[in-house]
Scaffold this motif. Structure first.
Motif, PDB file in Angstrom:
ATOM      1  N   LEU A   1      25.469  38.338  30.103  1.00 40.48           N
ATOM      2  CA  LEU A   1      25.850  37.031  29.771  1.00 40.48           C
ATOM      3  C   LEU A   1      27.457  37.340  30.802  1.00 40.48           C
ATOM      4  CD1 LEU A   1      25.063  37.890  26.685  1.00 40.48           C
ATOM      5  CD2 LEU A   1      26.036  35.920  26.032  1.00 40.48           C
ATOM      6  N   ASP A   2      27.506  35.715  31.579  1.00 40.94           N
ATOM      7  CA  ASP A   2      27.944  35.945  32.226  1.00 40.94           C
ATOM      8  C   ASP A   2      29.217  34.632  32.428  1.00 40.94           C
ATOM      9  OD1 ASP A   2      29.392  37.628  35.077  1.00 40.94           O
ATOM     10  OD2 ASP A   2      30.053  35.737  34.798  1.00 40.94           O
ATOM     11  N   ALA A   3      30.495  34.452  31.764  1.00 45.01           N
ATOM     12  CA  ALA A   3      31.610  33.649  31.569  1.00 45.01           C
ATOM     13  C   ALA A   3      31.802  32.294  32.892  1.00 45.01           C
ATOM     14  CB  ALA A   3      33.018  33.998  31.404  1.00 45.01           C
TER      15      ALA A   3
ATOM     16  N   PRO B   1      37.719  50.352  46.234  1.00 45.13           N
ATOM     17  CA  PRO B   1      36.747  50.640  44.813  1.00 45.13           C
ATOM     18  C   PRO B   1      34.994  50.486  44.364  1.00 45.13           C
ATOM     19  CG  PRO B   1      37.832  48.892  43.675  1.00 45.13           C
ATOM     20  CD  PRO B   1      38.316  48.871  45.416  1.00 45.13           C
ATOM     21  N   THR B   2      34.899  49.506  45.390  1.00 43.79           N
ATOM     22  CA  THR B   2      33.087  49.268  44.388  1.00 43.79           C
ATOM     23  C   THR B   2      32.047  49.578  45.163  1.00 43.79           C
ATOM     24  OG1 THR B   2      34.461  46.791  44.911  1.00 43.79           O
ATOM     25  CG2 THR B   2      32.137  47.231  43.847  1.00 43.79           C
ATOM     26  N   LEU B   3      31.812  50.615  46.096  1.00 44.00           N
ATOM     27  CA  LEU B   3      31.078  51.537  46.163  1.00 44.00           C
ATOM     28  C   LEU B   3      30.916  52.225  44.732  1.00 44.00           C
ATOM     29  CD1 LEU B   3      28.634  52.078  48.269  1.00 44.00           C
ATOM     30  CD2 LEU B   3      29.915  53.938  49.614  1.00 44.00           C
TER      31      LEU B   3
ATOM     32  N   GLY C   1      30.593  38.535  39.740  1.00 46.81           N
ATOM     33  CA  GLY C   1      31.203  38.640  39.689  1.00 46.81           C
ATOM     34  C   GLY C   1      32.460  38.421  40.821  1.00 46.81           C
ATOM     35  N   SER C   2      33.437  39.643  41.353  1.00 47.93           N
ATOM     36  CA  SER C   2      34.605  39.599  42.399  1.00 47.93           C
ATOM     37  C   SER C   2      33.687  40.389  43.198  1.00 47.93           C
ATOM     38  CB  SER C   2      36.044  40.151  41.937  1.00 47.93           C
ATOM     39  OG  SER C   2      36.144  40.884  40.836  1.00 47.93           O
ATOM     40  N   ALA C   3      32.651  40.912  42.763  1.00 50.13           N
ATOM     41  CA  ALA C   3      31.652  41.001  44.749  1.00 50.13           C
ATOM     42  C   ALA C   3      31.544  39.904  44.953  1.00 50.13           C
ATOM     43  CB  ALA C   3      30.751  42.110  44.050  1.00 50.13           C
TER      44      ALA C   3
ATOM     45  N   TYR D   1      34.232  39.529  47.983  1.00 54.73           N
ATOM     46  CA  TYR D   1      34.786  40.986  47.990  1.00 54.73           C
ATOM     47  C   TYR D   1      35.043  39.899  49.863  1.00 54.73           C
ATOM     48  CZ  TYR D   1      30.573  43.899  48.238  1.00 54.73           C
ATOM     49  OH  TYR D   1      29.334  43.889  48.110  1.00 54.73           O
ATOM     50  N   THR D   2      36.133  41.871  50.337  1.00 50.64           N
ATOM     51  CA  THR D   2      35.461  41.977  51.915  1.00 50.64           C
ATOM     52  C   THR D   2      34.711  42.325  52.386  1.00 50.64           C
ATOM     53  OG1 THR D   2      37.666  43.199  51.698  1.00 50.64           O
ATOM     54  CG2 THR D   2      38.145  40.636  52.538  1.00 50.64           C
ATOM     55  N   ALA D   3      34.223  43.482  51.324  1.00 43.71           N
ATOM     56  CA  ALA D   3      33.292  44.251  51.655  1.00 43.71           C
ATOM     57  C   ALA D   3      33.184  45.541  52.363  1.00 43.71           C
ATOM     58  CB  ALA D   3      32.067  43.672  52.069  1.00 43.71           C
TER      59      ALA D   3
HETATM   60  C1  LIG Z   1      39.349  38.880  47.644  1.00 42.03           C
HETATM   61  C2  LIG Z   1      38.919  39.981  46.959  1.00 42.03           C
HETATM   62  C3  LIG Z   1      38.393  41.334  48.038  1.00 42.03           C
HETATM   63  C4  LIG Z   1      38.037  42.060  47.328  1.00 42.03           C
HETATM   64  N1  LIG Z   1      37.399  43.685  48.475  1.00 42.03           N
HETATM   65  C5  LIG Z   1      37.078  44.179  48.264  1.00 42.03           C
HETATM   66  C6  LIG Z   1      36.156  45.404  49.277  1.00 42.03           C
HETATM   67  O1  LIG Z   1      36.379  44.626  50.318  1.00 42.03           O
HETATM   68  N2  LIG Z   1      36.306  46.776  49.002  1.00 42.03           N
HETATM   69  C7  LIG Z   1      35.801  46.866  47.752  1.00 42.03           C
HETATM   70  O2  LIG Z   1      35.070  48.061  47.657  1.00 42.03           O
HETATM   71  N3  LIG Z   1      36.893  45.679  46.810  1.00 42.03           N
HETATM   72  C8  LIG Z   1      36.531  44.688  46.845  1.00 42.03           C
HETATM   73  N4  LIG Z   1      36.776  44.056  46.354  1.00 42.03           N
HETATM   74  C9  LIG Z   1      36.971  44.251  44.847  1.00 42.03           C
HETATM   75  C10 LIG Z   1      35.194  44.501  44.211  1.00 42.03           C
HETATM   76  O3  LIG Z   1      35.431  42.888  44.586  1.00 42.03           O
HETATM   77  C11 LIG Z   1      36.015  44.877  42.512  1.00 42.03           C
HETATM   78  O4  LIG Z   1      35.748  45.904  42.654  1.00 42.03           O
HETATM   79  C12 LIG Z   1      34.297  44.542  41.826  1.00 42.03           C
HETATM   80  O5  LIG Z   1      33.764  43.516  42.101  1.00 42.03           O
HETATM   81  C13 LIG Z   1      34.422  45.028  40.214  1.00 42.03           C
HETATM   82  O6  LIG Z   1      33.438  45.008  39.282  1.00 42.03           O
HETATM   83  P1  LIG Z   1      33.155  44.731  38.289  1.00 42.03           P
HETATM   84  O7  LIG Z   1      31.510  45.280  37.898  1.00 42.03           O
HETATM   85  O8  LIG Z   1      34.267  45.800  36.748  1.00 42.03           O
HETATM   86  O9  LIG Z   1      33.767  43.572  37.342  1.00 42.03           O
HETATM   87  P2  LIG Z   1      33.522  41.727  38.364  1.00 42.03           P
HETATM   88  O10 LIG Z   1      32.864  42.142  40.099  1.00 42.03           O
HETATM   89  O11 LIG Z   1      34.734  41.125  38.481  1.00 42.03           O
HETATM   90  O12 LIG Z   1      32.710  41.327  37.372  1.00 42.03           O
HETATM   91  C14 LIG Z   1      32.986  41.333  36.232  1.00 42.03           C
HETATM   92  C15 LIG Z   1      31.860  39.642  35.111  1.00 42.03           C
HETATM   93  O13 LIG Z   1      32.453  39.711  34.054  1.00 42.03           O
HETATM   94  C16 LIG Z   1      31.860  38.615  33.790  1.00 42.03           C
HETATM   95  N5  LIG Z   1      33.258  37.990  32.790  1.00 42.03           N
HETATM   96  C17 LIG Z   1      34.607  38.916  32.149  1.00 42.03           C
HETATM   97  N6  LIG Z   1      34.681  38.617  30.957  1.00 42.03           N
HETATM   98  C18 LIG Z   1      33.774  38.100  30.264  1.00 42.03           C
HETATM   99  C19 LIG Z   1      33.403  37.461  29.300  1.00 42.03           C
HETATM  100  N7  LIG Z   1      33.969  37.813  28.292  1.00 42.03           N
HETATM  101  N8  LIG Z   1      32.338  36.491  28.557  1.00 42.03           N
HETATM  102  C20 LIG Z   1      31.248  36.954  29.836  1.00 42.03           C
HETATM  103  N9  LIG Z   1      31.516  37.204  31.329  1.00 42.03           N
HETATM  104  C21 LIG Z   1      32.912  37.506  31.237  1.00 42.03           C
HETATM  105  C22 LIG Z   1      33.087  37.145  34.297  1.00 42.03           C
HETATM  106  O14 LIG Z   1      33.085  36.534  34.826  1.00 42.03           O
HETATM  107  C23 LIG Z   1      32.382  38.416  36.606  1.00 42.03           C
HETATM  108  O15 LIG Z   1      31.740  37.656  36.608  1.00 42.03           O
HETATM  109  C24 LIG Z   1      37.776  42.832  46.408  1.00 42.03           C
HETATM  110  C25 LIG Z   1      37.888  41.143  44.676  1.00 42.03           C
HETATM  111  C26 LIG Z   1      38.494  40.042  45.382  1.00 42.03           C
HETATM  112  C27 LIG Z   1      38.656  39.770  44.989  1.00 42.03           C
END
Ligand SMILES: Cc1cc2nc3c(=O)[nH]c(=O)nc-3n(C[C@H](O)[C@H](O)[C@H](O)COP(=O)(O)OP(=O)(O)OC[C@H]3O[C@@H](n4cnc5c(N)ncnc54)[C@H](O)[C@@H]3O)c2cc1C
Ligand code: SF4
Lengths: 522, 203
Positions: A34-36, A494-496, A83-85, A88-90
């Motif tokens: 599920l995703d919000a 952090p994302t890798l 999600g935030s990915a 991201y700037t990757a």
């Molecule tokens: C502008 C920006 C640039 C970035 N650049 C980089 C980069 O260059 N290199 C790098 O390594 N990282 C980068 N990042 C960070 C990277 O995007 C995150 O570290 C990574 O996506 C986090 O992974 P995650 O799976 O923990 O969370 P996310 O990818 O954020 O996924 C969480 C998901 O959970 C969902 N969710 C939350 N609560 C609920 C709920 N109650 N019910 C259902 N769904 C829910 C959200 O909608 C979201 O889709 C960047 C982030 C941003 C915002």
């Protein structure tokens, strides 16, 4: 959705959740994710526009307090499949060996329950799976090597200035390892340098969950529910998680499950656990340690804006193109601990003007206009700094409910003095790079990026929430993956590590499902 | 005629002249920003107050803008884009802005007997200066302190101003770049559809 019972339910379809889903799709387990937010199509739902693409960020109310309240939307969140990915700037880097044991090496923070060597096979796997591009010989090999795609070659003036400054002051520099195609891959095109990576990649050149793990999961039969917000988890008398409650189209629904994987990032994950408290778990689920929500971290991400006599046009090309990792552990020689990395980091006008205002409240009217008229002469170089984990930096709940009946989270954050020393040192280094490159460093813009922690991993159930696979110490069929499990907030992005650890968790969950007799018949 | 101490480097550049090169989604986004449909949150009085406020805070940009700030903000409020809380606050941006606009009027009428938008420029400037640096008169600004209102509304106005193609042209920003992208790389090299480098740079 007709079906209301699954073997595995994944909450959050971001970087971590999507990796779990893609892996489990290859087993005989029945999986729902599920995703919000919505499941967007880059060509139809993205635009080349900063204001419009604000829709990719988390938009629900969050209270942010403390001496240094965090930005919990624009720079640190995502909402929607991927999600935030998605935005991201990757720049994808491995962590350093010492990142996993800062307590042992520098007597600060805490050690992770795993080492670099434990994660290495997953780093190697993800480097290929994500088709990373990068230099033939990366000067800091432990942070990445053997990139399957060549280094990004169209470097912007912003990046050329950054590299020339580094060269002149004697620091090593390289093109960044990026999850951005530098050559075609099947029917995906290479990067066209359009520059809107943080608004979502319309040409689909950037590798995100949307063009990798999500389609893989769907192909393998995972049920994906977009715009479904999980509101709470319930346990059964055996103290295992049994039910996931969620809202879709304003209606309440529930799913019966055998295993739950929380992948909802660093605010929503602890929020859900705290809100799901019940008679058996009076402090919230998985919280016998009292540490759910605690040790929240970010990375400092300050920019120096330098003015050059010639036009730079920092809007051209992907924002982050080159880096130096030389100062990664520079604290040891400079009176503080840990360190930072430096990047060239182009910004579009809304982001730059917003940072100008956030950093200087007098920057309105004519002041703002005068600065922004020189936009094309500005170069922007940024630091990414390690932030030390502190128990007082935390996610808690307020008494006020949101539209789904879940208490609004309250996030308290203040920097550690070491964080400020890193910032100061990085600022001076950035200024000297800009000056050496022929620019005039004019503005220092404080900002931060990434969230981590809030459900830290560890071996000891008294001082951590989950083990190194993300399994709750208290509830064995509850897993937490992604950024919340981080113990430290290294300066490498952090994302890798998030992708890699999620793969490691996925393998463990597959084994665990067999151990507890879950066999795909839900 | 130009009262500003500084001028655009790109007097003839018009980013909109390239709009047919943009993808259809972005074209549509920009079209509905320039020709916004009526929102339903701001009252006509609030719009007048907001306009007068924008003129006081950003006299610099107004002559150069093509967007109606009030219409775009109303559109964003109507689309529920301002639900989040600003840092340090436990009220949504929307609540802060709506209440703040009402309190501004209240104080202008109590102190000067006129609504804010009818006050002369000097009085408006004085009021804004007072509000921006303080919590505001507690008998009026109790629920939302005046400085919180000003930081919130300024941040929203800045975003809208720098999302205006006319302002993009002024600062020489290339704007939307899909499907075309950028191909000319190297010092002093730009794609031919971008703003021409201005005089002093032609080395
Ligand atoms: C502008 C920006 C640039 C970035 N650049 C980089 C980069 O260059 N290199 C790098 O390594 N990282 C980068 N990042 C960070 C990277 O995007 C995150 O570290 C990574 O996506 C986090 O992974 P995650 O799976 O923990 O969370 P996310 O990818 O954020 O996924 C969480 C998901 O959970 C969902 N969710 C939350 N609560 C609920 C709920 N109650 N019910 C259902 N769904 C829910 C959200 O909608 C979201 O889709 C960047 C982030 C941003 C915002
Ligand atoms: S710069 Fe490249 S990766 Fe970034 S959005 Fe544009 S095409 Fe995609």
């Amino acid at each position: 959705m007709a079906r209301t019972s699954f073997d595995v339910c994944i909450v959050g379809a971001g970087a971590a959740g999507s990796v779990i889903a893609a892996h489990l799709a290859k087993t005989n387990l029945s999986v729902v994710m599920l995703d919000a937010g919505p499941h967007r199509d880059p060509e139809k739902d993205f635009a080349s526009d900063e204001l419009e693409m604000e829709k990719l960020f988390w938009d629900e109310p969050r209270v942010s307090v403390g001496q240094d309240p965090l930005d919990l939307h624009r720079s640190t969140s995502g909402k929607g499949v991927g999600g935030s990915a998605v935005h991201y700037t990757a720049q994808l880097l491995r962590f350093h060996k010492s990142d996993f044991k800062t307590k042992t090496t520098e007597d600060i923070g805490e050690d992770w329950p795993i080492s670099y060597e434990d994660v290495l096979p997953y780093y190697e796997h993800m480097t290929k799976r994500l088709s990373l591009s990068g230099p033939n010989r990366f000067p800091w090999q432990t942070f990445g090597e053997h990139f399957p795609y060549p280094a990004h070659h169209d470097l912007s003036n912003n990046t050329l200035k950054f590299r020339s400054g580094l060269e002149k002051i004697g620091m090593k520099h390289a093109v960044s390892p990026l999850a951005i195609l530098s050559a075609p891959l099947e029917d995906r095109h290479p990067c066209i340098n359009r520059g809107f990576c943080e608004e979502g990649c319309m040409p689909d050149a950037k590798t995100t969950p949307l063009n990798t793990f999500i389609p893989e999961a769907l192909h393998g039969g995972v049920t994906l529910l977009p715009e479904a917000t999980v509101t709470s988890l319930a346990t059964d008398p055996s103290k295992r998680v049994k039910t996931v409650h969620y809202k879709l189209d304003g209606q309440k629904h529930e799913i019966k499950v055998k295993i739950v994987v929380l992948a909802a990032y660093a605010i929503e994950t602890p929020r859900l656990l705290l809100h799901s408290k019940n008679a058996d778990f009076p402090n919230g689920l998985a919280n016998s340690s009292g540490l759910v929500g605690k040790y929240l971290m970010t990375n400092t991400n300050d920019h120096i804006i330098a003015k050059f006599p010639e036009e730079i046009r920092m809007y051209r090309g992907n924002p982050v193109q080159a880096l130096t990792m030389d100062p990664y552990l520079c604290g040891q020689e400079n009176g503080f601990k840990r360190g930072f990395i430096l990047n060239s980091y182009g910004m579009r006008p809304v982001r730059l003007a917003t940072l100008f205002l956030e950093n200087d409240e007098t920057c309105i009217g004519e002041n703002m206009r005068m600065r922004m008229l020189d936009y094309n002469h500005f170069a922007s170089f940024a630091m990414l700094g390690e932030v030390i984990a502190q128990a007082s930096n935390q996610v808690a709940l307020t008494d006020e409910l949101d539209g789904n009946g879940v208490p609004i989270p309250k996030v308290t954050f203040s920097y550690h003095e070491n964080d400020l020393l890193i910032r100061e040192h990085a600022k001076e280094t950035l200024k000297s790079i800009a000056t050496a490159a022929g620019g005039e460093p004019l503005y220092h813009l404080r900002a931060h990026a990434h969230l981590m922690g809030g459900c830290r991993m560890g071996n000891d159930p008294h001082s951590s929430v989950v083990n190194s696979y993300g399994q709750s110490h208290d509830i064995d069929n509850l897993f937490i993956v992604g950024a919340p499990t981080f113990v430290t907030a290294p300066s490498a992005n952090p994302t890798l590590t998030i992708y890699s650890l999620a793969k490691r968790s996925a393998e463990y969950i597959e084994t665990f499902s067999k151990e507890i007799g879950v066999n795909g018949d839900s | 005629m130009d009262k500003h101490p500084k001028r655009t480097h790109y007097p003839t550049y018009d980013v909109m002249s390239e709009k047919n090169e943009w993808d259809p989604v972005t074209q549509q986004v920009l079209f509905s920003r320039i020709h916004p449909s009526e929102g339903s949150i701001l009252t006509p009085d609030m719009k007048r107050t907001l306009q007068a406020l924008a003129k006081t805070l950003f006299p610099s940009h107004l002559g150069e803008q093509t967007l109606s700030l009030t219409m775009v903000l109303d559109q964003r409020l109507t689309a529920k884009k301002l639900k989040a809380f600003p840092k340090g606050a436990n009220l949504s941006k929307e609540t802060i802005i709506l209440k703040g606009l009402t309190f501004m009027e209240q104080e202008a009428i109590t102190e000067h007997g006129k609504t804010f938008y009818l006050l002369d420029e000097k009085t408006r400037n004085e009021l804004v200066r007072k509000w921006r640096g303080s919590d505001g008169d507690p008998s009026i600004w109790a629920e939302v302190h005046s400085d919180l209102f000003f930081s919130t509304v300024s941040a929203e106005i800045v975003k809208i101003i720098y999302s205006d193609p006319a302002i993009w042209s002024d600062i020489g920003y290339g704007g939307p770049a899909f499907p075309r992208g950028y191909y000319a790389f190297g010092p002093h090299q730009f794609d031919e559809w971008e703003a021409k480098p201005h005089g002093e740079n032609l080395v």
